[in-house]
Write a protein that holds these residues in place. Structure first.
Motif, mmCIF file in Angstrom:
data_model
loop_
_atom_site.group_PDB
_atom_site.id
_atom_site.type_symbol
_atom_site.label_atom_id
_atom_site.label_comp_id
_atom_site.label_asym_id
_atom_site.label_seq_id
_atom_site.Cartn_x
_atom_site.Cartn_y
_atom_site.Cartn_z
ATOM 1 N N MET A 1 0.934 -1.557 -0.481
ATOM 2 C CA MET A 1 -0.477 -0.035 0.336
ATOM 3 C C MET A 1 1.080 1.721 -0.139
ATOM 4 O O MET A 1 1.983 1.173 1.017
ATOM 5 C CB MET A 1 -1.148 -0.153 1.072
ATOM 6 C CG MET A 1 -2.238 0.768 1.252
ATOM 7 S SD MET A 1 -3.014 1.078 2.493
ATOM 8 C CE MET A 1 -2.208 0.360 4.157
ATOM 9 N N ALA A 2 0.357 2.081 -0.956
ATOM 10 C CA ALA A 2 1.209 3.519 -1.285
ATOM 11 C C ALA A 2 0.971 4.488 0.350
ATOM 12 O O ALA A 2 -0.182 4.416 0.544
ATOM 13 C CB ALA A 2 0.753 4.032 -2.460
ATOM 14 N N ARG A 3 1.900 5.497 0.767
ATOM 15 C CA ARG A 3 1.875 5.901 1.518
ATOM 16 C C ARG A 3 2.505 7.783 1.429
ATOM 17 O O ARG A 3 3.606 7.623 0.453
ATOM 18 C CB ARG A 3 2.681 5.831 2.602
ATOM 19 C CG ARG A 3 2.984 6.448 3.270
ATOM 20 C CD ARG A 3 3.916 6.280 5.035
ATOM 21 N NE ARG A 3 4.165 6.617 5.572
ATOM 22 C CZ ARG A 3 3.731 6.916 7.303
ATOM 23 N NH1 ARG A 3 3.770 5.933 7.501
ATOM 24 N NH2 ARG A 3 4.448 7.996 7.636
ATOM 25 N N THR A 4 1.978 8.985 1.333
ATOM 26 C CA THR A 4 2.465 9.986 1.162
ATOM 27 C C THR A 4 1.501 10.873 2.863
ATOM 28 O O THR A 4 1.264 10.943 2.926
ATOM 29 C CB THR A 4 1.216 10.511 0.054
ATOM 30 O OG1 THR A 4 1.219 9.796 -0.994
ATOM 31 C CG2 THR A 4 2.284 12.246 -0.410
ATOM 32 N N ASP A 5 2.964 11.462 3.054
ATOM 33 C CA ASP A 5 3.233 12.232 3.819
ATOM 34 C C ASP A 5 2.942 13.098 3.361
ATOM 35 O O ASP A 5 3.679 14.390 2.705
ATOM 36 C CB ASP A 5 4.435 12.099 4.281
ATOM 37 C CG ASP A 5 4.478 10.252 5.203
ATOM 38 O OD1 ASP A 5 4.652 10.953 6.803
ATOM 39 O OD2 ASP A 5 4.671 10.053 4.797
ATOM 40 N N TYR A 6 2.173 14.474 3.807
ATOM 41 C CA TYR A 6 2.137 15.860 3.724
ATOM 42 C C TYR A 6 2.247 16.315 5.120
ATOM 43 O O TYR A 6 2.089 16.136 6.360
ATOM 44 C CB TYR A 6 0.018 16.051 3.478
ATOM 45 C CG TYR A 6 -0.016 15.495 2.415
ATOM 46 C CD1 TYR A 6 0.059 16.064 1.330
ATOM 47 C CD2 TYR A 6 -0.338 14.355 2.703
ATOM 48 C CE1 TYR A 6 -0.198 15.385 -0.323
ATOM 49 C CE2 TYR A 6 -1.000 13.627 1.047
ATOM 50 C CZ TYR A 6 -1.354 14.427 0.626
ATOM 51 O OH TYR A 6 -0.988 13.813 -0.712
ATOM 52 N N TYR A 7 2.677 17.548 4.903
ATOM 53 C CA TYR A 7 2.847 18.068 6.216
ATOM 54 C C TYR A 7 2.639 20.239 5.577
ATOM 55 O O TYR A 7 3.700 20.642 4.870
ATOM 56 C CB TYR A 7 4.824 18.780 6.504
ATOM 57 C CG TYR A 7 4.936 19.327 7.953
ATOM 58 C CD1 TYR A 7 4.442 19.327 9.160
ATOM 59 C CD2 TYR A 7 5.148 20.949 8.218
ATOM 60 C CE1 TYR A 7 4.134 19.233 10.625
ATOM 61 C CE2 TYR A 7 5.229 20.965 9.178
ATOM 62 C CZ TYR A 7 4.551 20.356 10.701
ATOM 63 O OH TYR A 7 4.596 21.429 11.139
ATOM 64 N N ASP A 8 1.795 20.878 7.217
ATOM 65 C CA ASP A 8 1.434 21.434 6.727
ATOM 66 C C ASP A 8 0.954 22.159 5.128
ATOM 67 O O ASP A 8 1.524 23.259 4.724
ATOM 68 C CB ASP A 8 2.120 23.276 6.809
ATOM 69 C CG ASP A 8 2.174 24.125 7.528
ATOM 70 O OD1 ASP A 8 0.888 24.490 7.515
ATOM 71 O OD2 ASP A 8 3.480 24.713 7.405
ATOM 72 N N ASP A 9 0.549 21.823 4.233
ATOM 73 C CA ASP A 9 -0.139 21.642 2.603
ATOM 74 C C ASP A 9 -1.546 21.737 3.071
ATOM 75 O O ASP A 9 -2.290 21.084 3.073
ATOM 76 C CB ASP A 9 0.585 20.247 2.247
ATOM 77 C CG ASP A 9 0.097 19.934 0.267
ATOM 78 O OD1 ASP A 9 -0.523 20.992 0.241
ATOM 79 O OD2 ASP A 9 1.079 19.185 0.103
#
Length: 157
Positions: A1-9
């Protein structure tokens, strides 16, 4: 399973879950930090994961470190609690989590660092080299807090 991290986006998807999890800053006798390169996004990270029903956070983190890196550990302290709602993690199955991570200090007690089903690569990294690795900013923050010898209290944020 793919994962994408976002920060203050501002373009990050809205979270639909909060899952209790933990990570460990494992430091060996040479002062190196145990890191793994994740299979789901290719970035370097501290080992860790989510709690299972019936586990303590310390037990879950020790289990996850062993599963992800091949290294067994003893949990020896608290780095901090990281729950910044600006850190959002989106998975390919539609789950979008707000970060909730209890980061712990740990020391190695056995095993051998090795690639696993969850880690493309596992390394003991000298602190001076950590800045050169592709890593999410929240991982760097946890490591910085763990290695700060002047920090007297756990981080709560």
């Amino acid at each position: 399973m793919a994962r994408t991290d976002y920060y203050d986006d501002p373009d990050a998807p809205m979270p639909n879950s909060i899952v209790p999890g933990g990570s460990a800053v494992v430091v060996d006798g040479k002062g190196r930090v145990l890191l793994h390169r994740r299979r789901d996004n290719g970035r370097w990270a501290l080992p860790g994961g989510v709690m299972d029903v019936g586990e303590t956070i310390a037990g879950a983190v020790a289990r996850e470190v062993a599963e992800e890196t091949g290294v067994t550990v003893e949990i020896v302290g608290l780095v901090g609690v990281y729950s910044d709602p600006r850190h959002v993690i989106a998975y390919s199955d539609g789950e979008v989590r707000q970060q909730f991570n209890v980061c712990l200090h740990a020391r190695p007690t056995g095993g051998t660092a090795r690639a696993t089903d969850e880690a493309r690569e596992v390394r003991w990294v000298p602190p001076a080299e950590i800045g050169t690795l592709d890593m999410h900013p929240t991982q760097r923050l946890r490591i910085r807090h763990a290695l700060d010898e002047e920090r007297m209290k756990p981080f709560l944020g």
